[in-house]
Scaffold this active site. Structure first.
Site, mmCIF file in Angstrom:
data_model
loop_
_atom_site.group_PDB
_atom_site.id
_atom_site.type_symbol
_atom_site.label_atom_id
_atom_site.label_comp_id
_atom_site.label_asym_id
_atom_site.label_seq_id
_atom_site.Cartn_x
_atom_site.Cartn_y
_atom_site.Cartn_z
ATOM 1 N N CYS A 144 -5.966 -9.205 1.818
ATOM 2 C CA CYS A 144 -7.070 -8.385 2.314
ATOM 3 C C CYS A 144 -8.286 -9.187 2.777
ATOM 4 O O CYS A 144 -8.667 -9.106 3.944
ATOM 5 C CB CYS A 144 -7.494 -7.389 1.239
ATOM 6 S SG CYS A 144 -6.248 -6.135 0.874
ATOM 7 N N ASN A 148 -14.871 -5.148 1.512
ATOM 8 C CA ASN A 148 -14.172 -6.413 1.318
ATOM 9 C C ASN A 148 -14.993 -7.605 1.779
ATOM 10 O O ASN A 148 -14.966 -8.673 1.155
ATOM 11 C CB ASN A 148 -12.825 -6.379 2.043
ATOM 12 C CG ASN A 148 -11.763 -5.634 1.250
ATOM 13 O OD1 ASN A 148 -12.001 -5.226 0.114
ATOM 14 N ND2 ASN A 148 -10.609 -5.431 1.835
ATOM 15 N N LYS A 168 15.676 -2.803 2.714
ATOM 16 C CA LYS A 168 14.614 -2.522 1.746
ATOM 17 C C LYS A 168 14.792 -1.134 1.129
ATOM 18 O O LYS A 168 14.653 -0.961 -0.090
ATOM 19 C CB LYS A 168 13.248 -2.622 2.419
ATOM 20 C CG LYS A 168 12.080 -2.390 1.461
ATOM 21 C CD LYS A 168 10.748 -2.265 2.198
ATOM 22 C CE LYS A 168 10.289 -3.588 2.765
ATOM 23 N NZ LYS A 168 8.879 -3.478 3.284
ATOM 24 N N ASP A 222 10.883 3.777 5.771
ATOM 25 C CA ASP A 222 10.801 2.421 6.309
ATOM 26 C C ASP A 222 12.006 2.193 7.222
ATOM 27 O O ASP A 222 13.091 2.716 6.962
ATOM 28 C CB ASP A 222 10.789 1.385 5.185
ATOM 29 C CG ASP A 222 10.160 0.070 5.613
ATOM 30 O OD1 ASP A 222 9.069 -0.258 5.134
ATOM 31 O OD2 ASP A 222 10.769 -0.639 6.458
ATOM 32 N N VAL A 282 0.823 -1.212 0.000
ATOM 33 C CA VAL A 282 0.000 0.000 0.000
ATOM 34 C C VAL A 282 0.854 1.258 0.000
ATOM 35 O O VAL A 282 0.628 2.190 -0.773
ATOM 36 C CB VAL A 282 -0.960 0.002 1.205
ATOM 37 C CG1 VAL A 282 -1.713 1.331 1.298
ATOM 38 C CG2 VAL A 282 -1.942 -1.154 1.100
ATOM 39 N N PHE A 341 -8.188 1.002 -1.809
ATOM 40 C CA PHE A 341 -8.989 -0.008 -2.504
ATOM 41 C C PHE A 341 -8.201 -0.521 -3.705
ATOM 42 O O PHE A 341 -8.665 -0.486 -4.842
ATOM 43 C CB PHE A 341 -10.333 0.588 -2.949
ATOM 44 C CG PHE A 341 -11.174 1.107 -1.818
ATOM 45 C CD1 PHE A 341 -11.952 0.242 -1.058
ATOM 46 C CD2 PHE A 341 -11.173 2.451 -1.486
ATOM 47 C CE1 PHE A 341 -12.719 0.703 -0.006
ATOM 48 C CE2 PHE A 341 -11.941 2.940 -0.436
ATOM 49 C CZ PHE A 341 -12.718 2.053 0.307
ATOM 50 N N LEU A 342 -6.982 -0.958 -3.434
ATOM 51 C CA LEU A 342 -6.074 -1.371 -4.494
ATOM 52 C C LEU A 342 -6.163 -2.879 -4.719
ATOM 53 O O LEU A 342 -6.022 -3.655 -3.784
ATOM 54 C CB LEU A 342 -4.633 -0.992 -4.146
ATOM 55 C CG LEU A 342 -4.380 0.482 -3.802
ATOM 56 C CD1 LEU A 342 -2.923 0.680 -3.424
ATOM 57 C CD2 LEU A 342 -4.768 1.376 -4.975
ATOM 58 N N GLY A 379 -8.301 -15.539 -1.534
ATOM 59 C CA GLY A 379 -7.103 -15.492 -0.696
ATOM 60 C C GLY A 379 -6.529 -14.097 -0.743
ATOM 61 O O GLY A 379 -7.249 -13.125 -0.950
#
Length: 464
Positions: free
Chosen positions: A264, A212, A35, A30, A11, A152-153, A261
Protein backbone atom coordinates in the site's frame (compact mmCIF):
# COMPACT_ATOMS: atom_id res chain seq x y z
CA UNK A 1 -27.89 -9.66 1.24
CA UNK A 2 -26.29 -11.26 -1.81
CA UNK A 3 -22.85 -9.86 -2.59
CA UNK A 4 -20.36 -10.51 -5.39
CA UNK A 5 -16.66 -9.82 -4.82
CA UNK A 6 -14.60 -9.55 -8.01
CA UNK A 7 -10.99 -10.44 -7.24
CA UNK A 8 -9.69 -12.89 -4.65
CA UNK A 9 -6.48 -11.16 -3.74
CA UNK A 10 -5.77 -9.82 -0.29
CA UNK A 11 -8.56 -7.24 -0.18
CA UNK A 12 -11.18 -9.30 -1.99
CA UNK A 13 -10.64 -12.49 -0.03
CA UNK A 14 -10.56 -10.84 3.38
CA UNK A 15 -13.53 -8.58 2.61
CA UNK A 16 -15.64 -11.36 1.13
CA UNK A 17 -14.94 -13.71 4.01
CA UNK A 18 -15.76 -11.06 6.62
CA UNK A 19 -19.00 -10.08 4.87
CA UNK A 20 -19.94 -13.77 4.99
CA UNK A 21 -19.07 -13.82 8.69
CA UNK A 22 -21.64 -11.05 9.13
CA UNK A 23 -24.26 -13.32 7.56
CA UNK A 24 -24.32 -12.12 3.97
CA UNK A 25 -24.34 -14.50 0.99
CA UNK A 26 -20.99 -13.90 -0.74
CA UNK A 27 -19.65 -15.19 -4.05
CA UNK A 28 -15.97 -14.45 -4.68
CA UNK A 29 -14.97 -14.43 -8.35
CA UNK A 30 -11.58 -14.75 -10.02
CA UNK A 31 -10.44 -15.60 -13.54
CA UNK A 32 -7.58 -17.67 -12.17
CA UNK A 33 -9.08 -21.15 -12.24
CA UNK A 34 -6.16 -22.62 -10.30
CA UNK A 35 -6.64 -20.12 -7.48
CA UNK A 36 -10.38 -20.80 -7.32
CA UNK A 37 -9.79 -24.54 -7.31
CA UNK A 38 -7.37 -24.11 -4.43
CA UNK A 39 -9.82 -21.97 -2.47
CA UNK A 40 -12.53 -24.57 -2.95
CA UNK A 41 -10.11 -27.08 -1.44
CA UNK A 42 -9.29 -24.80 1.47
CA UNK A 43 -5.92 -23.66 0.09
CA UNK A 44 -5.53 -19.91 0.54
CA UNK A 45 -3.34 -17.88 -1.86
CA UNK A 46 -2.22 -15.52 0.94
CA UNK A 47 -1.14 -15.78 4.55
CA UNK A 48 -3.27 -13.90 7.07
CA UNK A 49 -3.65 -15.10 10.67
CA UNK A 50 -7.08 -16.61 11.30
CA UNK A 51 -8.30 -16.29 7.71
CA UNK A 52 -8.18 -20.01 6.91
CA UNK A 53 -10.48 -20.85 9.83
CA UNK A 54 -12.89 -18.08 8.87
CA UNK A 55 -13.00 -19.23 5.24
CA UNK A 56 -13.67 -22.82 6.26
CA UNK A 57 -16.43 -21.89 8.69
CA UNK A 58 -18.34 -19.72 6.23
CA UNK A 59 -17.85 -22.11 3.32
CA UNK A 60 -19.27 -24.97 5.35
CA UNK A 61 -22.16 -22.74 6.43
CA UNK A 62 -22.96 -22.05 2.76
CA UNK A 63 -22.47 -18.29 3.05
CA UNK A 64 -19.17 -18.14 1.13
CA UNK A 65 -18.40 -19.58 -2.30
CA UNK A 66 -15.66 -19.27 -4.91
CA UNK A 67 -16.20 -19.37 -8.65
CA UNK A 68 -14.85 -18.38 -12.05
CA UNK A 69 -18.40 -17.83 -13.34
CA UNK A 70 -18.88 -14.05 -13.29
CA UNK A 71 -22.47 -14.12 -14.53
CA UNK A 72 -23.55 -16.58 -11.85
CA UNK A 73 -21.94 -14.51 -9.10
CA UNK A 74 -23.29 -11.13 -10.23
CA UNK A 75 -26.82 -12.35 -10.95
CA UNK A 76 -29.24 -10.87 -8.39
CA UNK A 77 -26.38 -9.41 -6.33
CA UNK A 78 -27.41 -6.23 -4.53
CA UNK A 79 -23.78 -5.13 -4.27
CA UNK A 80 -20.91 -5.98 -6.61
CA UNK A 81 -17.49 -5.14 -5.19
CA UNK A 82 -14.52 -4.48 -7.47
CA UNK A 83 -11.46 -5.62 -5.51
CA UNK A 84 -8.81 -6.13 -8.17
CA UNK A 85 -5.22 -4.91 -8.12
CA UNK A 86 -4.19 -1.36 -9.01
CA UNK A 87 -0.38 -1.64 -9.18
CA UNK A 88 1.90 1.26 -10.03
CA UNK A 89 2.53 1.56 -13.75
CA UNK A 90 6.20 0.96 -14.50
CA UNK A 91 8.00 4.21 -15.17
CA UNK A 92 4.97 6.36 -14.35
CA UNK A 93 4.06 5.93 -10.69
CA UNK A 94 0.33 6.33 -11.28
CA UNK A 95 -2.12 3.51 -10.59
CA UNK A 96 -2.81 1.02 -13.36
CA UNK A 97 -6.60 0.95 -13.55
CA UNK A 98 -6.89 -1.47 -16.46
CA UNK A 99 -8.21 -4.30 -14.26
CA UNK A 100 -10.82 -2.04 -12.67
CA UNK A 101 -12.07 -0.84 -16.04
CA UNK A 102 -12.07 -4.36 -17.45
CA UNK A 103 -14.29 -5.55 -14.60
CA UNK A 104 -16.65 -2.60 -15.13
CA UNK A 105 -17.09 -3.56 -18.78
CA UNK A 106 -17.66 -7.23 -18.01
CA UNK A 107 -20.22 -6.76 -15.23
CA UNK A 108 -22.20 -3.99 -16.96
CA UNK A 109 -24.58 -6.29 -18.89
CA UNK A 110 -24.91 -8.68 -15.94
CA UNK A 111 -26.12 -6.31 -13.23
CA UNK A 112 -29.62 -6.53 -11.89
CA UNK A 113 -31.72 -3.36 -11.61
CA UNK A 114 -30.74 -1.32 -8.57
CA UNK A 115 -27.38 -3.05 -8.09
CA UNK A 116 -24.61 -1.01 -6.51
CA UNK A 117 -21.13 -1.35 -7.99
CA UNK A 118 -18.69 -0.67 -5.15
CA UNK A 119 -15.07 0.15 -5.91
CA UNK A 120 -13.09 -1.44 -3.05
CA UNK A 121 -9.75 -1.24 -4.85
CA UNK A 122 -7.52 1.71 -3.99
CA UNK A 123 -8.03 4.11 -6.87
CA UNK A 124 -7.29 7.75 -7.76
CA UNK A 125 -9.86 10.51 -7.55
CA UNK A 126 -12.37 10.27 -10.38
CA UNK A 127 -12.17 6.51 -10.92
CA UNK A 128 -15.78 6.05 -9.80
CA UNK A 129 -16.84 8.58 -12.41
CA UNK A 130 -15.04 6.57 -15.10
CA UNK A 131 -16.58 3.30 -13.92
CA UNK A 132 -20.04 4.86 -14.00
CA UNK A 133 -19.43 6.11 -17.54
CA UNK A 134 -18.32 2.66 -18.71
CA UNK A 135 -21.40 0.95 -17.27
CA UNK A 136 -23.66 3.68 -18.66
CA UNK A 137 -22.73 2.64 -22.20
CA UNK A 138 -24.67 -0.58 -21.55
CA UNK A 139 -27.24 0.27 -18.89
CA UNK A 140 -29.57 3.23 -18.58
CA UNK A 141 -28.74 5.87 -15.95
CA UNK A 142 -30.60 5.31 -12.69
CA UNK A 143 -30.75 1.51 -13.07
CA UNK A 144 -27.51 1.09 -11.11
CA UNK A 145 -25.25 3.00 -8.73
CA UNK A 146 -21.50 3.34 -8.33
CA UNK A 147 -19.97 3.86 -4.89
CA UNK A 148 -16.55 4.07 -3.27
CA UNK A 149 -15.72 2.03 -0.18
CA UNK A 150 -11.94 2.03 0.39
CA UNK A 151 -10.31 -0.63 2.54
CA UNK A 152 -8.14 0.11 5.55
CA UNK A 153 -6.82 -3.37 6.22
CA UNK A 154 -3.44 -3.90 7.86
CA UNK A 155 -1.77 -7.13 6.89
CA UNK A 156 -1.48 -9.36 9.93
CA UNK A 157 -4.58 -7.94 11.65
CA UNK A 158 -6.86 -7.58 8.63
CA UNK A 159 -9.76 -9.60 10.03
CA UNK A 160 -9.96 -7.46 13.15
CA UNK A 161 -9.62 -4.31 11.05
CA UNK A 162 -12.62 -5.35 8.96
CA UNK A 163 -14.86 -6.67 11.72
CA UNK A 164 -13.92 -3.95 14.25
CA UNK A 165 -12.88 -0.98 12.11
CA UNK A 166 -11.70 2.44 13.25
CA UNK A 167 -14.15 3.77 10.68
CA UNK A 168 -15.92 2.82 7.47
CA UNK A 169 -15.80 5.30 4.61
CA UNK A 170 -18.59 5.32 2.03
CA UNK A 171 -18.61 7.57 -1.01
CA UNK A 172 -22.00 7.79 -2.74
CA UNK A 173 -23.83 9.99 -5.19
CA UNK A 174 -27.41 8.74 -4.75
CA UNK A 175 -29.82 7.48 -2.11
CA UNK A 176 -29.85 3.91 -3.42
CA UNK A 177 -26.10 3.43 -3.00
CA UNK A 178 -26.24 4.96 0.47
CA UNK A 179 -29.09 2.69 1.55
CA UNK A 180 -27.44 -0.53 0.30
CA UNK A 181 -24.05 0.20 1.85
CA UNK A 182 -25.54 1.35 5.14
CA UNK A 183 -27.51 -1.90 5.25
CA UNK A 184 -24.28 -3.83 4.75
CA UNK A 185 -22.37 -2.09 7.51
CA UNK A 186 -24.66 -0.35 10.00
CA UNK A 187 -26.19 -3.48 11.54
CA UNK A 188 -22.97 -5.42 12.25
CA UNK A 189 -21.15 -2.29 13.47
CA UNK A 190 -23.94 -0.86 15.60
CA UNK A 191 -22.80 -2.67 18.73
CA UNK A 192 -19.16 -1.58 18.34
CA UNK A 193 -20.26 1.98 17.53
CA UNK A 194 -17.68 2.16 14.74
CA UNK A 195 -18.24 5.45 12.88
CA UNK A 196 -19.46 5.33 9.29
CA UNK A 197 -18.34 8.32 7.26
CA UNK A 198 -20.68 9.00 4.35
CA UNK A 199 -19.29 11.46 1.84
CA UNK A 200 -19.03 12.21 -1.85
CA UNK A 201 -17.47 9.52 -4.02
CA UNK A 202 -14.41 11.58 -4.94
CA UNK A 203 -13.76 12.52 -1.32
CA UNK A 204 -13.93 8.85 -0.34
CA UNK A 205 -11.37 7.96 -2.99
CA UNK A 206 -9.01 10.66 -1.75
CA UNK A 207 -9.37 9.72 1.93
CA UNK A 208 -7.60 6.40 1.35
CA UNK A 209 -4.60 7.97 -0.41
CA UNK A 210 -4.37 10.82 2.07
CA UNK A 211 -4.46 8.43 5.04
CA UNK A 212 -1.68 6.22 3.71
CA UNK A 213 0.47 9.19 2.68
CA UNK A 214 0.14 10.68 6.17
CA UNK A 215 1.13 7.41 7.86
CA UNK A 216 4.07 6.97 5.48
CA UNK A 217 5.18 10.51 6.35
CA UNK A 218 4.90 9.76 10.06
CA UNK A 219 7.11 6.68 9.68
CA UNK A 220 9.68 8.60 7.65
CA UNK A 221 9.68 11.45 10.19
CA UNK A 222 10.59 9.20 13.12
CA UNK A 223 13.17 7.38 11.00
CA UNK A 224 14.96 10.63 10.26
CA UNK A 225 14.80 11.63 13.92
CA UNK A 226 16.34 8.24 14.72
CA UNK A 227 19.40 9.25 12.70
CA UNK A 228 19.64 12.44 14.74
CA UNK A 229 19.30 10.48 17.98
CA UNK A 230 22.27 8.33 17.02
CA UNK A 231 24.40 11.42 16.43
CA UNK A 232 23.47 13.30 19.60
CA UNK A 233 23.46 10.30 21.92
CA UNK A 234 19.75 9.92 22.66
CA UNK A 235 17.22 7.08 22.41
CA UNK A 236 14.56 7.29 19.70
CA UNK A 237 12.23 4.92 21.57
CA UNK A 238 12.06 7.28 24.51
CA UNK A 239 11.72 10.21 22.13
CA UNK A 240 8.79 8.53 20.35
CA UNK A 241 7.09 7.75 23.66
CA UNK A 242 7.43 11.35 24.80
CA UNK A 243 5.95 12.54 21.51
CA UNK A 244 3.28 9.88 21.15
CA UNK A 245 1.67 10.43 24.53
CA UNK A 246 0.50 13.74 23.15
CA UNK A 247 -2.99 12.74 21.99
CA UNK A 248 -2.69 15.03 18.99
CA UNK A 249 0.23 12.89 17.77
CA UNK A 250 -0.38 9.35 19.07
CA UNK A 251 2.09 6.49 19.43
CA UNK A 252 1.12 4.51 16.30
CA UNK A 253 3.61 4.50 13.42
CA UNK A 254 6.34 6.07 15.56
CA UNK A 255 8.52 2.95 15.59
CA UNK A 256 11.85 3.73 13.97
CA UNK A 257 13.11 1.10 11.53
CA UNK A 258 14.47 0.39 8.06
CA UNK A 259 11.66 2.15 6.17
CA UNK A 260 8.14 1.29 5.11
CA UNK A 261 7.20 -1.27 2.48
CA UNK A 262 4.29 -3.51 1.58
CA UNK A 263 1.53 -3.34 -0.99
CA UNK A 264 0.00 0.00 0.00
CA UNK A 265 2.28 2.80 1.19
CA UNK A 266 4.83 2.71 -1.66
CA UNK A 267 2.31 2.60 -4.50
CA UNK A 268 -0.28 4.84 -2.86
CA UNK A 269 2.16 7.67 -2.16
CA UNK A 270 3.32 7.54 -5.78
CA UNK A 271 -0.24 7.49 -7.09
CA UNK A 272 -1.19 10.45 -4.90
CA UNK A 273 1.79 12.40 -6.22
CA UNK A 274 0.80 11.66 -9.80
CA UNK A 275 -2.79 12.75 -9.14
CA UNK A 276 -1.54 16.00 -7.61
CA UNK A 277 0.78 16.61 -10.56
CA UNK A 278 -2.07 16.03 -13.01
CA UNK A 279 -4.00 18.78 -11.24
CA UNK A 280 -1.11 21.20 -10.92
CA UNK A 281 -0.70 20.76 -7.15
CA UNK A 282 2.65 20.30 -5.40
CA UNK A 283 2.74 17.83 -2.48
CA UNK A 284 6.31 18.53 -1.35
CA UNK A 285 6.06 16.66 1.94
CA UNK A 286 4.88 13.50 0.22
CA UNK A 287 7.60 13.85 -2.43
CA UNK A 288 10.29 14.04 0.24
CA UNK A 289 8.75 11.12 2.11
CA UNK A 290 9.03 8.87 -0.95
CA UNK A 291 12.63 9.95 -1.64
CA UNK A 292 13.76 9.62 1.98
CA UNK A 293 12.17 6.19 2.42
CA UNK A 294 13.83 4.71 -0.65
CA UNK A 295 17.21 6.06 0.43
CA UNK A 296 16.75 4.71 3.95
CA UNK A 297 16.28 1.11 2.86
CA UNK A 298 19.71 1.06 1.25
CA UNK A 299 21.24 3.15 4.00
CA UNK A 300 20.59 0.29 6.41
CA UNK A 301 23.35 -1.63 4.63
CA UNK A 302 25.78 1.09 5.71
CA UNK A 303 24.71 0.49 9.29
CA UNK A 304 25.75 -3.14 8.86
CA UNK A 305 29.09 -2.04 7.42
CA UNK A 306 29.66 0.28 10.36
CA UNK A 307 28.90 -2.54 12.79
CA UNK A 308 31.55 -4.83 11.29
CA UNK A 309 34.29 -2.27 10.91
CA UNK A 310 33.51 -0.75 7.52
CA UNK A 311 33.89 -3.70 5.13
CA UNK A 312 31.73 -6.78 4.53
CA UNK A 313 33.69 -8.13 1.58
CA UNK A 314 34.08 -11.88 2.09
CA UNK A 315 31.85 -11.93 5.16
CA UNK A 316 28.71 -13.95 5.78
CA UNK A 317 25.72 -11.93 6.96
CA UNK A 318 22.62 -13.59 8.44
CA UNK A 319 19.35 -11.72 7.88
CA UNK A 320 16.45 -12.70 10.14
CA UNK A 321 13.03 -11.60 8.90
CA UNK A 322 12.33 -10.86 5.23
CA UNK A 323 8.70 -9.77 4.86
CA UNK A 324 7.91 -6.07 5.11
CA UNK A 325 6.20 -6.65 8.50
CA UNK A 326 5.36 -9.60 10.79
CA UNK A 327 2.34 -11.89 10.32
CA UNK A 328 2.32 -11.69 6.54
CA UNK A 329 4.09 -13.42 3.66
CA UNK A 330 4.12 -10.19 1.64
CA UNK A 331 7.52 -9.31 0.16
CA UNK A 332 6.35 -6.34 -1.89
CA UNK A 333 8.75 -3.41 -1.39
CA UNK A 334 10.14 -5.13 1.71
CA UNK A 335 13.17 -3.26 3.17
CA UNK A 336 15.04 -6.56 3.34
CA UNK A 337 15.40 -6.68 -0.45
CA UNK A 338 17.45 -3.49 -1.07
CA UNK A 339 19.39 -4.18 2.13
CA UNK A 340 20.42 -7.62 0.92
CA UNK A 341 21.15 -6.44 -2.62
CA UNK A 342 23.40 -3.66 -1.30
CA UNK A 343 25.28 -6.02 1.02
CA UNK A 344 25.83 -8.38 -1.89
CA UNK A 345 27.24 -5.55 -4.01
CA UNK A 346 29.66 -4.82 -1.19
CA UNK A 347 30.87 -8.42 -1.38
CA UNK A 348 28.94 -10.13 1.40
CA UNK A 349 27.44 -13.60 1.27
CA UNK A 350 23.88 -13.42 2.61
CA UNK A 351 21.89 -16.11 4.36
CA UNK A 352 18.28 -15.44 5.38
CA UNK A 353 15.37 -16.77 7.40
CA UNK A 354 11.69 -15.87 7.64
CA UNK A 355 8.94 -17.84 9.40
CA UNK A 356 6.41 -17.49 6.55
CA UNK A 357 7.75 -15.46 3.63
CA UNK A 358 10.54 -17.62 2.20
CA UNK A 359 8.52 -18.97 -0.73
CA UNK A 360 7.81 -15.43 -1.92
CA UNK A 361 11.34 -14.31 -1.07
CA UNK A 362 12.78 -17.04 -3.26
CA UNK A 363 11.03 -15.45 -6.24
CA UNK A 364 12.76 -12.11 -5.60
CA UNK A 365 16.16 -12.69 -4.04
CA UNK A 366 19.13 -14.09 -5.94
CA UNK A 367 22.12 -15.95 -4.52
CA UNK A 368 20.67 -16.00 -1.01
CA UNK A 369 20.60 -19.24 0.99
CA UNK A 370 17.22 -19.53 2.74
CA UNK A 371 16.86 -21.40 6.02
CA UNK A 372 13.75 -22.56 7.84
CA UNK A 373 15.64 -22.50 11.13
CA UNK A 374 17.00 -19.13 12.37
CA UNK A 375 19.85 -20.74 14.33
CA UNK A 376 21.07 -22.67 11.31
CA UNK A 377 20.82 -19.46 9.29
CA UNK A 378 23.04 -17.61 11.77
CA UNK A 379 25.54 -20.40 12.25
CA UNK A 380 29.03 -19.19 11.32
CA UNK A 381 27.82 -15.69 10.38
CA UNK A 382 30.00 -12.63 10.85
CA UNK A 383 26.96 -10.50 11.72
CA UNK A 384 23.26 -10.98 12.35
CA UNK A 385 20.72 -8.43 11.09
CA UNK A 386 17.15 -8.29 12.41
CA UNK A 387 14.89 -6.85 9.70
CA UNK A 388 11.39 -8.06 10.62
CA UNK A 389 10.23 -8.36 14.22
CA UNK A 390 8.40 -11.68 14.06
CA UNK A 391 7.40 -13.00 17.48
CA UNK A 392 9.46 -16.15 16.86
CA UNK A 393 12.49 -13.95 16.23
CA UNK A 394 11.82 -11.95 19.38
CA UNK A 395 11.92 -15.24 21.31
CA UNK A 396 15.29 -16.33 19.93
CA UNK A 397 17.70 -17.73 22.50
CA UNK A 398 20.44 -15.10 22.38
CA UNK A 399 22.91 -17.23 24.31
CA UNK A 400 22.65 -20.05 21.79
CA UNK A 401 22.73 -17.57 18.92
CA UNK A 402 25.96 -16.06 20.25
CA UNK A 403 27.56 -19.52 20.42
CA UNK A 404 26.76 -20.11 16.77
CA UNK A 405 28.01 -16.87 15.22
CA UNK A 406 31.64 -15.94 14.58
CA UNK A 407 31.47 -12.38 15.86
CA UNK A 408 29.36 -10.35 18.31
CA UNK A 409 27.79 -7.89 15.84
CA UNK A 410 23.98 -7.88 16.18
CA UNK A 411 22.30 -5.20 14.06
CA UNK A 412 18.73 -4.74 15.28
CA UNK A 413 16.72 -2.61 12.85
CA UNK A 414 13.43 -3.11 14.71
CA UNK A 415 14.28 -2.69 18.43
CA UNK A 416 13.60 -6.38 18.89
CA UNK A 417 16.02 -6.86 21.80
CA UNK A 418 16.89 -4.82 24.85
CA UNK A 419 20.55 -3.71 24.84
CA UNK A 420 21.21 -5.15 28.28
CA UNK A 421 19.87 -8.58 27.38
CA UNK A 422 21.87 -8.75 24.14
CA UNK A 423 25.08 -7.54 25.73
CA UNK A 424 24.69 -9.97 28.64
CA UNK A 425 24.78 -12.77 26.08
CA UNK A 426 27.98 -11.45 24.54
CA UNK A 427 26.57 -9.44 21.63
CA UNK A 428 27.43 -5.91 20.67
CA UNK A 429 24.07 -4.39 19.76
CA UNK A 430 23.69 -1.85 16.97
CA UNK A 431 20.12 -0.49 16.99
CA UNK A 432 18.30 2.16 14.97
CA UNK A 433 18.09 5.44 16.86
CA UNK A 434 20.32 4.45 19.75
CA UNK A 435 23.97 5.36 20.29
CA UNK A 436 26.30 2.35 20.23
CA UNK A 437 28.89 1.88 22.95
CA UNK A 438 31.72 0.11 21.18
CA UNK A 439 33.77 -2.31 23.19
CA UNK A 440 37.33 -2.71 21.94
CA UNK A 441 38.62 -2.48 18.39
CA UNK A 442 35.73 -3.51 16.14
CA UNK A 443 37.90 -3.91 13.06
CA UNK A 444 40.25 -6.17 14.98
CA UNK A 445 37.34 -8.25 16.26
CA UNK A 446 36.05 -8.74 12.73
CA UNK A 447 39.48 -9.72 11.41
CA UNK A 448 39.71 -12.32 14.15
CA UNK A 449 36.18 -13.51 13.43
CA UNK A 450 37.07 -14.20 9.80
CA UNK A 451 39.79 -16.59 10.86
CA UNK A 452 37.76 -18.44 13.49
CA UNK A 453 36.28 -21.81 12.73
CA UNK A 454 32.54 -22.36 12.64
CA UNK A 455 31.17 -23.04 16.12
CA UNK A 456 30.17 -26.60 16.89
CA UNK A 457 27.33 -27.98 18.90
CA UNK A 458 24.28 -27.20 16.74
CA UNK A 459 23.02 -29.10 13.75
CA UNK A 460 19.31 -28.22 13.70
CA UNK A 461 17.41 -26.58 10.88
CA UNK A 462 17.00 -27.32 7.25
CA UNK A 463 18.41 -25.44 4.31
CA UNK A 464 15.90 -24.41 1.65
Amino acid sequence: MKIAIIGTGYVGLVSGTCFAEWGHEVACVDKNAEKIAGLNQGKLPIYEPGLDELVERNTVAGRLSFTTDLAEAVQDAAAVFIAVGTPSRAGHGDADLSFVYMVAKEIAPLLCDGAVVVVKSTVPVGTGDAVEKIISTVRRPGSFSVASNPEFLREGVAIRDFLEPDRVVIGVEDANARAVLMALYSGPLAEDESPIVVTQRRTSELIKYASNAFLATKITFINELADLCEQVGTNVSELALGMGLDKRIGTSFLNAGPGYGGSCFPKDTLALLRTAQDHGVALRIVEETVTANEARKRKMALKVLDAVGGDVDGMTIAVLGLTFKPDTDDMRDAPSVPLIETLQRFGATVRAHDPVGMENAAQILEDVALFEDPYECARGADAVVIVTEWESIRRINLKLLRQLVRSPALIDLRHTFEPGAAEACGFQLFAVGRPTQRGGDTAAMMTTARSNREPAGYNGGRNR
